[in-house]
Design a protein around this motif. Structure first.
Motif, PDB file in Angstrom:
ATOM      1  N   UNK B 239     -22.907 -12.149 -48.829  1.00 45.81           N
ATOM      2  CA  UNK B 239     -22.218 -12.563 -49.305  1.00 45.81           C
ATOM      3  C   UNK B 239     -21.196 -10.582 -48.981  1.00 45.81           C
ATOM      4  N   UNK B 240     -22.370  -9.890 -48.619  1.00 51.02           N
ATOM      5  CA  UNK B 240     -22.084  -8.082 -49.078  1.00 51.02           C
ATOM      6  C   UNK B 240     -22.519  -7.337 -50.430  1.00 51.02           C
ATOM      7  N   UNK B 241     -23.490  -7.951 -51.092  1.00 57.72           N
ATOM      8  CA  UNK B 241     -23.930  -6.673 -52.262  1.00 57.72           C
ATOM      9  C   UNK B 241     -25.370  -6.385 -51.544  1.00 57.72           C
ATOM     10  N   UNK B 242     -25.122  -5.195 -50.874  1.00 57.72           N
ATOM     11  CA  UNK B 242     -26.104  -4.948 -49.793  1.00 57.72           C
ATOM     12  C   UNK B 242     -26.439  -5.372 -48.482  1.00 57.72           C
ATOM     13  N   UNK B 243     -25.529  -5.635 -47.556  1.00 56.35           N
ATOM     14  CA  UNK B 243     -25.596  -6.801 -46.823  1.00 56.35           C
ATOM     15  C   UNK B 243     -26.847  -5.871 -45.300  1.00 56.35           C
ATOM     16  N   UNK B 244     -27.107  -7.143 -44.734  1.00 54.87           N
ATOM     17  CA  UNK B 244     -27.870  -6.334 -43.741  1.00 54.87           C
ATOM     18  C   UNK B 244     -27.789  -7.282 -42.573  1.00 54.87           C
ATOM     19  N   UNK B 245     -27.004  -8.234 -42.602  1.00 47.52           N
ATOM     20  CA  UNK B 245     -26.799  -9.076 -41.500  1.00 47.52           C
ATOM     21  C   UNK B 245     -27.710  -9.235 -40.741  1.00 47.52           C
ATOM     22  N   UNK B 246     -28.491 -10.401 -41.533  1.00 43.21           N
ATOM     23  CA  UNK B 246     -29.956 -11.278 -40.798  1.00 43.21           C
ATOM     24  C   UNK B 246     -29.667 -12.221 -39.723  1.00 43.21           C
ATOM     25  N   UNK B 247     -30.258 -12.158 -39.013  1.00 42.80           N
ATOM     26  CA  UNK B 247     -30.484 -13.454 -37.990  1.00 42.80           C
ATOM     27  C   UNK B 247     -32.365 -13.463 -38.245  1.00 42.80           C
ATOM     28  N   UNK B 248     -32.070 -14.830 -38.144  1.00 46.23           N
ATOM     29  CA  UNK B 248     -33.961 -15.606 -38.763  1.00 46.23           C
ATOM     30  C   UNK B 248     -34.282 -15.551 -36.841  1.00 46.23           C
ATOM     31  N   UNK B 249     -34.829 -14.220 -37.405  1.00 40.63           N
ATOM     32  CA  UNK B 249     -36.020 -13.861 -35.944  1.00 40.63           C
ATOM     33  C   UNK B 249     -36.680 -15.117 -34.979  1.00 40.63           C
ATOM     34  N   UNK B 250     -37.210 -15.965 -36.613  1.00 42.47           N
ATOM     35  CA  UNK B 250     -38.595 -16.451 -36.092  1.00 42.47           C
ATOM     36  C   UNK B 250     -38.512 -17.716 -37.421  1.00 42.47           C
ATOM     37  N   UNK B 278     -43.563 -19.044 -42.860  1.00 50.00           N
ATOM     38  CA  UNK B 278     -43.518 -17.669 -42.505  1.00 50.00           C
ATOM     39  C   UNK B 278     -41.757 -17.419 -41.708  1.00 50.00           C
ATOM     40  N   UNK B 279     -41.120 -16.311 -42.144  1.00 50.22           N
ATOM     41  CA  UNK B 279     -39.897 -16.123 -41.714  1.00 50.22           C
ATOM     42  C   UNK B 279     -39.512 -14.111 -41.260  1.00 50.22           C
ATOM     43  N   UNK B 280     -39.691 -14.501 -40.017  1.00 52.12           N
ATOM     44  CA  UNK B 280     -39.097 -12.538 -39.655  1.00 52.12           C
ATOM     45  C   UNK B 280     -37.226 -12.847 -39.551  1.00 52.12           C
ATOM     46  N   UNK B 281     -36.881 -12.233 -40.030  1.00 48.10           N
ATOM     47  CA  UNK B 281     -35.472 -12.092 -39.847  1.00 48.10           C
ATOM     48  C   UNK B 281     -35.324 -10.489 -38.703  1.00 48.10           C
ATOM     49  N   UNK B 282     -34.743 -10.712 -38.583  1.00 46.65           N
ATOM     50  CA  UNK B 282     -33.690  -9.564 -37.163  1.00 46.65           C
ATOM     51  C   UNK B 282     -33.118  -8.940 -37.652  1.00 46.65           C
ATOM     52  N   UNK B 283     -32.464  -7.357 -38.431  1.00 45.88           N
ATOM     53  CA  UNK B 283     -31.243  -7.433 -38.433  1.00 45.88           C
ATOM     54  C   UNK B 283     -30.771  -6.019 -37.538  1.00 45.88           C
ATOM     55  N   UNK B 284     -29.797  -5.965 -38.260  1.00 43.95           N
ATOM     56  CA  UNK B 284     -29.275  -4.343 -37.191  1.00 43.95           C
ATOM     57  C   UNK B 284     -29.151  -3.600 -37.827  1.00 43.95           C
ATOM     58  N   UNK B 292     -34.255   5.683 -33.564  1.00 42.69           N
ATOM     59  CA  UNK B 292     -33.047   4.772 -32.916  1.00 42.69           C
ATOM     60  C   UNK B 292     -32.846   4.587 -33.198  1.00 42.69           C
ATOM     61  N   UNK B 293     -31.705   3.090 -32.656  1.00 43.77           N
ATOM     62  CA  UNK B 293     -30.844   2.124 -33.119  1.00 43.77           C
ATOM     63  C   UNK B 293     -31.967   1.124 -32.390  1.00 43.77           C
ATOM     64  N   UNK B 294     -31.922   0.404 -33.588  1.00 43.23           N
ATOM     65  CA  UNK B 294     -33.374  -0.248 -32.746  1.00 43.23           C
ATOM     66  C   UNK B 294     -32.567  -1.958 -34.276  1.00 43.23           C
ATOM     67  N   UNK B 295     -33.659  -3.040 -34.016  1.00 40.52           N
ATOM     68  CA  UNK B 295     -33.486  -3.716 -35.002  1.00 40.52           C
ATOM     69  C   UNK B 295     -34.173  -3.796 -36.097  1.00 40.52           C
ATOM     70  N   UNK B 296     -34.179  -3.979 -37.110  1.00 45.21           N
ATOM     71  CA  UNK B 296     -35.220  -4.095 -37.947  1.00 45.21           C
ATOM     72  C   UNK B 296     -35.702  -5.312 -38.820  1.00 45.21           C
ATOM     73  N   UNK B 318     -35.783  -7.121 -47.377  1.00 50.14           N
ATOM     74  CA  UNK B 318     -34.932  -6.157 -46.276  1.00 50.14           C
ATOM     75  C   UNK B 318     -33.887  -5.503 -46.823  1.00 50.14           C
ATOM     76  N   UNK B 319     -33.830  -6.660 -47.769  1.00 45.52           N
ATOM     77  CA  UNK B 319     -32.264  -5.168 -48.245  1.00 45.52           C
ATOM     78  C   UNK B 319     -33.416  -4.304 -49.185  1.00 45.52           C
TER      79      UNK B 319
END
Lengths: 147, 386
Positions: B239-250, B278-284, B292-296, B318-319
């Motif tokens: 909702x915006x409190x420390x936004x990390x733009x997460x996708x569930x990669x897997x 197990x959950x791995x998020x892919x974050x902007x 370098x710019x990359x996913x985290x 991630x946060x």
């Protein structure tokens, strides 16, 4: 008494540890005479994971484990570490580990280990097949611009 | 000054007797057995194992029965029990790529190798109460799948089962492996690497947690942390409190073997199997001075089947990494290591919270004296106050 190859021993110890305790008892109801070097002891193993699946280790949490060590009158020593708190399971697995180092090995491999492996494989395959049944088969709908 | 107060013994005994009666409920209704709880309340059992931080389904089921279904009370029982167990060893890190997967989905790649496997999920159910489950005799529920589901022809008879489409053979004849989605991104250098190290991880059950904590210690705390607390924190980041733009990669659920180095044998053996989520998020990530710019990545790993907790854990992980990645601290609770780690343990929290209901007669007497004196002083000096 023969000295088993570590790989073979590793495999049968794993099979015995992962066997359902009740099934193992069914396959090997009577244990031959043996001395307890370490009476069955219940404890915990800290299970570790890796950060990101591949990275540095971290502690995930513990699991219950029972270990036991025995010696047969003829000399061979057997060890067992099995998941859970079943003392009889650990003792039985340790005795079989010891017996697998004697001339009884081929008979035990056929009578106990082979069925346990086949049953474990059947359980795994049945579950994998159920999972495969829930695999999504995507197909592309005909889109407006193609018409 | 403490004043010893006695006289509660009989009342306590009677309270415990009544508790046992209430736990049993109406005796006209059959008593629950431990196997029934273990097999049919599996997700509650899983939660008690994860937050009790002890994998033992029978004990977790027993704890749930004893706690009358109060899961935090059950977790408390498990935590108390685990302190009685000698620590025999630490396992080798489990290999989640070798997991026998029941479920494995990705929100980032539709056509990932191995495919999207839904597993036994509540997703896509309509969340309508199923009154059929209320009937005394459960109706048979055949799987609708025309292929794969239910009975496997040949498998039971010991014939070779059809090869699973989910796996590729491991190198050197190892266990079949299901590659991680992040591995594909890693090949192109688009995502940060997670290099392994041989270091022994810190253990908060052995040494008190000290801050700042490294990521391994944070993950241990989160893995045993309260699901509700982590869910709330993770939601706050969305909702915006420390936004990390997460996708569930897997997200994957399944069983992995646990391997332990046995000193008396001199080699490692598999001692059992546990179910993990197990959950791995892919974050902007826009990049920093050094990167370098990359996913985290964010990471969640939880005992049992608990994907809500695993997803929440990876978002909070991630946060909390803002500092490692050179991001700004925005003051969001989920970024605040002290706030998260010191409050995520529900046993610590409930212990401190609930202790205030226990007798504080003397403390309160002191407060009472103070308020009376202040009031008396205020009444005798009405003019001075004006």
């Amino acid at each position: 008494m023969t000295s088993p190859a570590p790989e073979a021993r590793k495999a049968w110890i794993a099979t015995l540890a992962k066997a359902p305790p009740g099934r193992l008892a069914e396959l090997m109801p009577e244990l031959p005479p043996h001395d307890l070097l370490r009476a069955p002891e219940v404890g915990a193993v800290m299970v570790r994971g890796r950060i990101g699946g591949t990275g540095a280790a971290f502690n995930l949490g513990e699991m219950t484990v029972t270990r036991c060590s025995v010696r047969l009158p003829s000399g061979p020593v057997g060890h067992a570490w099995v998941q859970g708190r079943d003392r009889a399971h650990a003792r039985r697995a340790a005795v079989i580990d010891a017996l697998m180092q004697t001339e009884a090995a081929p008979d035990l491999a056929a009578r106990i280990l082979a069925p346990l492996r086949a049953e474990a494989e059947a359980r795994r395959a049945a579950r994998a097949a159920k999972a495969a049944g829930t695999k999504v088969e995507f197909f592309t709908m005909v889109r407006g611009e193609d018409q | 000054m403490y004043v010893a107060v006695k006289g509660g013994e009989r009342a306590i005994d009677n309270a415990h007797g009544w508790l046992a009666e209430e736990r049993r409920g109406d005796r006209a209704v059959p008593e629950l057995t431990i196997p029934q709880i273990r097999e049919q309340m599996t997700l509650a059992v899983n939660r008690v194992m994860a937050e009790g931080s002890l994998y033992d389904p029978d004990l977790a089921a027993l704890a749930i029965k004893q706690a009358r279904g109060d899961l935090i009370e059950a977790i408390f029982l498990i935590r108390a029990y685990r302190t009685t167990l000698p620590r025999l060893a630490g396992s080798r890190p489990v290999d989640t790529a070798a997991m026998a997967v029941d479920r494995r989905i990705s929100a980032t790649f539709k056509d990932l190798p191995g495919g999207q496997v839904l597993g036994p999920t509540f997703d896509y159910t309509h969340r309508l109460l199923d009154f059929a489950l209320m009937a005394e005799a459960e109706p048979p529920t055949p799987l609708p799948s025309p292929r794969g589901g239910g009975e496997v022809p040949g498998a039971a008879a010991g014939q070779e089962a059809p090869p699973s489409p989910l796996v590729e053979e491991g190198w050197g004849g190892g266990p079949p492996r299901v590659p991680h989605v992040t591995g594909f991104l890693n090949r192109d250098g688009l995502i940060e690497a997670a290099p392994s190290s041989g270091a022994t991880p810190p253990d908060l059950t052995r040494a008190p947690m000290e801050l700042p904590a490294d990521r391994a210690l944070r993950l241990q705390a989160l893995a045993r942390g309260d699901e509700g607390f982590l869910l709330g924190l993770a939601y706050s980041t969305q909702r915006g409190y420390g936004r990390t733009h997460a996708f569930v990669g897997e997200l994957r659920i399944g069983r992995v073997a646990v391997e332990v180095e046995i000193p008396e044998l001199g080699f490692a053996v598999e001692i059992g199997e546990i179910e993990l989520t197990e959950c791995e998020t892919v974050n902007q990530f826009k990049g920093s001075k050094t990167e370098p710019p990359q996913f985290t990545r964010g990471y969640g790993l939880v005992m049992g089947q608990s994907e809500r907790k695993a997803i929440a854990m990876s978002l909070v992980d991630r946060a909390l990494r803002w500092q490692d990645l050179g991001e700004d601290f925005t003051g969001a609770p989920a970024q605040d290591e002290e706030f998260v780690l010191m409050h995520c343990d529900n046993i610590q929290a409930t212990g401190f919270l609930e202790h205030i209901k226990l007798p504080h007669y003397v403390d309160f007497q002191a407060e009472l004296e103070l308020v009376r004196r202040l009031r008396a002083e205020a009444e005798t000096m009405p003019e001075a106050a004006e």
